[in-house]
Design a protein around this motif. Structure first.
Motif, PDB file in Angstrom:
ATOM      1  N   ALA A 184     -15.561  -3.319  26.551  1.00  0.00           N
ATOM      2  CA  ALA A 184     -14.863  -2.183  25.959  1.00  0.00           C
ATOM      3  C   ALA A 184     -15.589  -1.743  24.696  1.00  0.00           C
ATOM      4  CB  ALA A 184     -13.417  -2.562  25.632  1.00  0.00           C
ATOM      5  N   PHE A 185     -15.289  -0.511  24.264  1.00  0.00           N
ATOM      6  CA  PHE A 185     -15.784  -0.020  22.975  1.00  0.00           C
ATOM      7  C   PHE A 185     -14.644   0.703  22.283  1.00  0.00           C
ATOM      8  CE2 PHE A 185     -16.608   3.355  26.019  1.00  0.00           C
ATOM      9  CZ  PHE A 185     -16.296   4.525  25.337  1.00  0.00           C
ATOM     10  N   LEU A 186     -14.863   1.090  21.038  1.00  0.00           N
ATOM     11  CA  LEU A 186     -13.807   1.703  20.233  1.00  0.00           C
ATOM     12  C   LEU A 186     -14.046   3.188  20.039  1.00  0.00           C
ATOM     13  CD1 LEU A 186     -13.354  -0.981  17.411  1.00  0.00           C
ATOM     14  CD2 LEU A 186     -11.995  -0.692  19.499  1.00  0.00           C
ATOM     15  N   ILE A 187     -12.947   3.927  19.948  1.00  0.00           N
ATOM     16  CA  ILE A 187     -13.008   5.328  19.554  1.00  0.00           C
ATOM     17  C   ILE A 187     -12.053   5.555  18.381  1.00  0.00           C
ATOM     18  CG2 ILE A 187     -13.645   6.198  21.833  1.00  0.00           C
ATOM     19  CD1 ILE A 187     -10.693   6.980  22.247  1.00  0.00           C
ATOM     20  N   ASP A 188     -12.351   6.565  17.603  1.00  0.00           N
ATOM     21  CA  ASP A 188     -11.490   6.971  16.488  1.00  0.00           C
ATOM     22  C   ASP A 188     -10.804   8.259  16.919  1.00  0.00           C
ATOM     23  OD1 ASP A 188     -10.266   7.576  14.127  1.00  0.00           O
ATOM     24  OD2 ASP A 188     -12.080   7.675  12.918  1.00  0.00           O
ATOM     25  N   ALA A 189      -9.492   8.185  17.190  1.00  0.00           N
ATOM     26  CA  ALA A 189      -8.778   9.346  17.722  1.00  0.00           C
ATOM     27  C   ALA A 189      -7.292   9.217  17.422  1.00  0.00           C
ATOM     28  CB  ALA A 189      -8.988   9.468  19.231  1.00  0.00           C
ATOM     29  N   THR A 190      -6.636  10.352  17.221  1.00  0.00           N
ATOM     30  CA  THR A 190      -5.191  10.362  16.962  1.00  0.00           C
ATOM     31  C   THR A 190      -4.444  10.429  18.296  1.00  0.00           C
ATOM     32  OG1 THR A 190      -5.277  12.758  16.659  1.00  0.00           O
ATOM     33  CG2 THR A 190      -5.362  11.392  14.675  1.00  0.00           C
ATOM     34  N   THR A 191      -4.533   9.359  19.039  1.00  0.00           N
ATOM     35  CA  THR A 191      -3.841   9.276  20.329  1.00  0.00           C
ATOM     36  C   THR A 191      -2.385   8.886  20.108  1.00  0.00           C
ATOM     37  OG1 THR A 191      -4.686   7.026  20.478  1.00  0.00           O
ATOM     38  CG2 THR A 191      -5.894   8.740  21.648  1.00  0.00           C
ATOM     39  N   GLY A 231      -4.903   2.302  24.462  1.00  0.00           N
ATOM     40  CA  GLY A 231      -4.074   2.152  23.273  1.00  0.00           C
ATOM     41  C   GLY A 231      -4.859   1.686  22.069  1.00  0.00           C
ATOM     42  N   ARG A 232      -4.142   1.523  20.947  1.00  0.00           N
ATOM     43  CA  ARG A 232      -4.762   1.138  19.683  1.00  0.00           C
ATOM     44  C   ARG A 232      -5.122  -0.346  19.671  1.00  0.00           C
ATOM     45  NH1 ARG A 232      -2.811   4.820  15.782  1.00  0.00           N
ATOM     46  NH2 ARG A 232      -2.533   6.840  16.819  1.00  0.00           N
ATOM     47  N   ILE A 233      -6.033  -0.699  18.780  1.00  0.00           N
ATOM     48  CA  ILE A 233      -6.342  -2.112  18.580  1.00  0.00           C
ATOM     49  C   ILE A 233      -5.135  -2.781  17.932  1.00  0.00           C
ATOM     50  CG2 ILE A 233      -8.805  -1.630  18.344  1.00  0.00           C
ATOM     51  CD1 ILE A 233      -8.495  -2.017  15.325  1.00  0.00           C
ATOM     52  N   PRO A 234      -4.965  -4.080  18.135  1.00  0.00           N
ATOM     53  CA  PRO A 234      -3.825  -4.771  17.511  1.00  0.00           C
ATOM     54  C   PRO A 234      -3.853  -4.619  15.992  1.00  0.00           C
ATOM     55  CG  PRO A 234      -4.861  -6.158  19.172  1.00  0.00           C
ATOM     56  CD  PRO A 234      -5.767  -4.975  18.986  1.00  0.00           C
ATOM     57  N   GLU A 235      -2.715  -4.250  15.421  1.00  0.00           N
ATOM     58  CA  GLU A 235      -2.635  -4.010  13.984  1.00  0.00           C
ATOM     59  C   GLU A 235      -1.391  -4.668  13.404  1.00  0.00           C
ATOM     60  OE1 GLU A 235      -4.801   0.347  13.714  1.00  0.00           O
ATOM     61  OE2 GLU A 235      -2.662   0.260  14.193  1.00  0.00           O
ATOM     62  N   GLU A 236      -1.446  -4.946  12.126  1.00  0.00           N
ATOM     63  CA  GLU A 236      -0.290  -5.476  11.423  1.00  0.00           C
ATOM     64  C   GLU A 236       0.697  -4.344  11.153  1.00  0.00           C
ATOM     65  OE1 GLU A 236       0.261  -8.642  10.816  1.00  0.00           O
ATOM     66  OE2 GLU A 236      -1.663  -9.188  11.743  1.00  0.00           O
ATOM     67  N   PRO A 237       1.979  -4.656  10.971  1.00  0.00           N
ATOM     68  CA  PRO A 237       2.963  -3.613  10.653  1.00  0.00           C
ATOM     69  C   PRO A 237       2.534  -2.784   9.454  1.00  0.00           C
ATOM     70  CG  PRO A 237       4.055  -5.691  11.125  1.00  0.00           C
ATOM     71  CD  PRO A 237       2.584  -5.997  11.081  1.00  0.00           C
ATOM     72  N   GLY A 238       2.655  -1.457   9.595  1.00  0.00           N
ATOM     73  CA  GLY A 238       2.280  -0.557   8.514  1.00  0.00           C
ATOM     74  C   GLY A 238       0.836  -0.105   8.556  1.00  0.00           C
ATOM     75  N   GLN A 239       0.021  -0.749   9.375  1.00  0.00           N
ATOM     76  CA  GLN A 239      -1.379  -0.340   9.492  1.00  0.00           C
ATOM     77  C   GLN A 239      -1.531   0.734  10.565  1.00  0.00           C
ATOM     78  OE1 GLN A 239      -3.634  -3.879  10.318  1.00  0.00           O
ATOM     79  NE2 GLN A 239      -3.583  -4.598   8.193  1.00  0.00           N
ATOM     80  N   ASN A 240      -2.490   1.635  10.371  1.00  0.00           N
ATOM     81  CA  ASN A 240      -2.742   2.699  11.337  1.00  0.00           C
ATOM     82  C   ASN A 240      -4.192   3.132  11.199  1.00  0.00           C
ATOM     83  OD1 ASN A 240      -2.716   4.782  13.128  1.00  0.00           O
ATOM     84  ND2 ASN A 240      -1.215   6.021  12.054  1.00  0.00           N
ATOM     85  N   SER A 241      -5.061   2.483  11.960  1.00  0.00           N
ATOM     86  CA  SER A 241      -6.498   2.752  11.834  1.00  0.00           C
ATOM     87  C   SER A 241      -6.962   3.901  12.714  1.00  0.00           C
ATOM     88  CB  SER A 241      -7.286   1.493  12.214  1.00  0.00           C
ATOM     89  OG  SER A 241      -7.132   1.225  13.599  1.00  0.00           O
ATOM     90  N   ASN A 242      -6.125   4.315  13.684  1.00  0.00           N
ATOM     91  CA  ASN A 242      -6.512   5.319  14.686  1.00  0.00           C
ATOM     92  C   ASN A 242      -7.641   4.834  15.589  1.00  0.00           C
ATOM     93  OD1 ASN A 242      -4.610   7.256  14.059  1.00  0.00           O
ATOM     94  ND2 ASN A 242      -5.942   8.390  12.684  1.00  0.00           N
ATOM     95  N   LEU A 243      -7.913   3.530  15.599  1.00  0.00           N
ATOM     96  CA  LEU A 243      -8.955   2.997  16.472  1.00  0.00           C
ATOM     97  C   LEU A 243      -8.344   2.607  17.811  1.00  0.00           C
ATOM     98  CD1 LEU A 243     -11.033   0.773  14.018  1.00  0.00           C
ATOM     99  CD2 LEU A 243     -11.614   3.030  14.922  1.00  0.00           C
ATOM    100  N   GLY A 244      -8.889   3.162  18.882  1.00  0.00           N
ATOM    101  CA  GLY A 244      -8.395   2.890  20.218  1.00  0.00           C
ATOM    102  C   GLY A 244      -9.430   2.194  21.069  1.00  0.00           C
ATOM    103  N   ILE A 245      -8.965   1.553  22.135  1.00  0.00           N
ATOM    104  CA  ILE A 245      -9.831   0.786  23.029  1.00  0.00           C
ATOM    105  C   ILE A 245     -10.103   1.591  24.299  1.00  0.00           C
ATOM    106  CG2 ILE A 245     -10.054  -1.349  24.360  1.00  0.00           C
ATOM    107  CD1 ILE A 245      -8.077  -2.632  22.413  1.00  0.00           C
ATOM    108  N   VAL A 246     -11.379   1.649  24.685  1.00  0.00           N
ATOM    109  CA  VAL A 246     -11.792   2.269  25.947  1.00  0.00           C
ATOM    110  C   VAL A 246     -12.509   1.211  26.776  1.00  0.00           C
ATOM    111  CG1 VAL A 246     -13.165   4.073  27.057  1.00  0.00           C
ATOM    112  CG2 VAL A 246     -12.036   4.531  24.857  1.00  0.00           C
ATOM    113  N   TRP A 247     -11.973   0.957  27.971  1.00  0.00           N
ATOM    114  CA  TRP A 247     -12.560  -0.028  28.876  1.00  0.00           C
ATOM    115  C   TRP A 247     -13.653   0.625  29.706  1.00  0.00           C
ATOM    116  CZ3 TRP A 247     -10.986  -4.876  27.932  1.00  0.00           C
ATOM    117  CH2 TRP A 247      -9.796  -5.031  27.223  1.00  0.00           C
TER     118      TRP A 247
END
Length: 258
Positions: A184-191, A231-247
């Motif tokens: 997988a790789f990462l994308i930066d997107a407001t999904t 979907g987004r990478i696993p994040e702690e509560p309150g975090q929002n990196s906009n980083l998503g996973i693409v398989w």
């Protein structure tokens, strides 16, 4: 003119009994003379693909759905060469009558969030706008910071109900470097929710773009299938990196062969 990729994503209603518990996206591919719905593992299970804990606002009640409703496109050619579009819905069981799962998993199921669900019946008159896996090998070089499109149904919404929405993101990691040791790789997107299972493509319209060998070419339009969004990478509560996973696309063949 409607973009050919607009006709590929399918809106999914995830059902448990008579209750709709989630919205998602998927697409159909043909392989080994069979039809498969491609979407995420967490869509067909209602569970986090890493922790296996139930997802959703209703907790455990949202886990283990039993059916998926697909909104299939029907295309009718009218006089004068015009095409009109409508939709028919088709329900597919997630498990058989003995409660055995019908979906196919990757051999690394413990950390791969993609499945292939065999489609055993097709709605009469549907438009077979299935994704061509050969587009994964399109001669287009895509590198970090370049744009990609995630095509799906945000909160289950689309254009004219069931045409998908195109969201633009940017590649956020080198595609050849496995994210978290996964294909997988990462994308930066407001999904948003509902886009799980969306196809991700890189499209370059007429103009100059780089081929896989690094050389530039012009005067053509090319679309490369980049993979499946989950979907987004696993994040702690309150975090929002906009980083998503693409398989990556190659896992589709690996799932069906396995």
């Amino acid at each position: 003119m409607i973009d050919p990729f607009t006709l590929i994503p399918i809106k999914l209603d995830v059902l448990k009994g008579e209750r709709e518990i989630a919205k998602a996206t998927g697409f159909i591919i043909d392989l080994a003379e069979k039809h498969f719905l491609i979407t995420n593992w967490h869509v067909v299970t209602g569970r986090n693909y890493i922790t296996k804990a139930p997802l959703g606002s209703l907790g455990g009640e949202d886990a283990d759905p039993d059916r998926i409703r697909l909104w299939r496109l029907r295309a009718t050619e009218e006089s004068g060469g015009l095409t009109t579009y409508s939709w028919v819905n088709q329900e597919e069981l997630i498990k058989d009558n003995a409660q055995n799962k019908r979906w196919l998993e990757h051999p690394r199921i413990e950390d791969i969030d993609v499945v292939a669900l065999p489609i055993e019946r097709l709605v009469e008159g549907f438009a077979p706008n299935n994704l061509d896996l050969g587009l994964a090998n399109a001669d287009l070089l895509v590198t970090p910071s370049e744009s990609v499109s995630i095509i799906g149904f945000i909160y289950g919404r689309g254009v004219r109900a069931n045409f998908p929405i195109w969201k633009t993101g940017h590649v956020a990691s080198d595609i050849e470097l496995p994210y978290d040791n996964k294909p997988a790789f990462l994308i930066d997107a407001t999904t948003r929710e509902g886009m799980s299972g969306s196809p991700v493509v890189a499209k370059r319209a007429s103009g100059f773009y780089r081929r896989v060998n690094g050389n530039f070419i012009g005067g053509a339009t090319v679309t490369r299938f980049m993979g499946i969004y989950s979907g987004r990478i696993p994040e702690e509560p309150g975090q929002n990196s906009n980083l998503g996973i693409v398989w990556k696309p190659e896992i589709i063949n690996q799932i069906i062969e396995h």
